[in-house]
Motif scaffolding. Structure first.
Motif, mmCIF file in Angstrom:
data_model
loop_
_atom_site.group_PDB
_atom_site.id
_atom_site.type_symbol
_atom_site.label_atom_id
_atom_site.label_comp_id
_atom_site.label_asym_id
_atom_site.label_seq_id
_atom_site.Cartn_x
_atom_site.Cartn_y
_atom_site.Cartn_z
ATOM 1 N N ARG A 1 40.522 32.982 45.245
ATOM 2 C CA ARG A 1 40.423 34.401 45.591
ATOM 3 C C ARG A 1 41.819 34.943 45.894
ATOM 4 N NH1 ARG A 1 37.220 37.465 50.337
ATOM 5 N NH2 ARG A 1 36.076 38.840 48.938
ATOM 6 N N SER B 1 42.454 39.660 53.335
ATOM 7 C CA SER B 1 42.267 41.076 52.981
ATOM 8 C C SER B 1 41.004 41.665 53.598
ATOM 9 C CB SER B 1 42.244 41.249 51.463
ATOM 10 O OG SER B 1 41.179 40.532 50.909
ATOM 11 N N ALA C 1 44.508 38.259 47.004
ATOM 12 C CA ALA C 1 44.665 39.512 47.746
ATOM 13 C C ALA C 1 45.783 40.303 47.077
ATOM 14 C CB ALA C 1 45.011 39.241 49.202
ATOM 15 N N SER D 1 40.743 42.335 48.119
ATOM 16 C CA SER D 1 40.551 41.032 47.488
ATOM 17 C C SER D 1 40.156 41.229 46.036
ATOM 18 C CB SER D 1 39.473 40.234 48.224
ATOM 19 O OG SER D 1 38.257 40.928 48.193
ATOM 20 N N SER E 1 39.467 35.176 55.206
ATOM 21 C CA SER E 1 39.937 36.100 54.163
ATOM 22 C C SER E 1 40.938 37.071 54.770
ATOM 23 C CB SER E 1 38.762 36.878 53.577
ATOM 24 O OG SER E 1 39.256 37.974 52.821
ATOM 25 N N ASP F 1 44.173 34.796 48.861
ATOM 26 C CA ASP F 1 43.554 35.584 49.930
ATOM 27 C C ASP F 1 43.182 34.746 51.146
ATOM 28 O OD1 ASP F 1 42.279 38.057 50.924
ATOM 29 O OD2 ASP F 1 40.435 36.881 50.728
#
Ligand code: FES
Length: 103
Positions: free
Chosen positions: A26, A51, A28, A18, A49, A41
């Motif tokens: 955010r 990642s 990835a 990330s 999330s 992400d």
């Protein structure tokens, strides 16, 4: 604007990470061999999330929460329960640094 993501040596082949950048969702970053990809992400299904909690297998990232999957090249969902695509960004490489354009 042009955004620097990270350097190539921060990612092993087959790995993802990330990246947090002020003012952006955010992101990835994924590495397969010497190919690099970037997406948002956050899983479009439930906010996990990808990642941090998911798995990368070839061009497919699997979400750790409900096992939905996306193709990291296009962001298209390829396994339920994901139906909304992930936003993806073409990665540009300059020397050892990776960039995207974000508008
Ligand atoms: Fe990713 Fe549900 S949060 S599949």
């Amino acid at each position: 604007r042009r955004i620097r993501l990270c350097s190539t040596d921060e990612l092993e082949p087959g790995a993802m990470k990330s990246v947090d950048i002020d003012g952006l969702p955010r992101l990835a970053v994924y590495r397969l061999g010497n190919e690099f990809y970037c997406s948002e992400d956050t899983c479009t299904h439930g906010g996990s999330s990808l990642s941090d909690e998911g798995d990368l297998a070839g061009y497919v990232v699997e979400c750790g929460l409900h096992s939905g999957k996306f193709d990291i090249r296009t962001g298209e969902p390829c396994a339920p329960p994901c139906t909304e695509p992930l936003r993806t960004f073409p990665v540009q490489r300059a020397g050892d640094d990776l960039y995207i354009d974000f508008d």
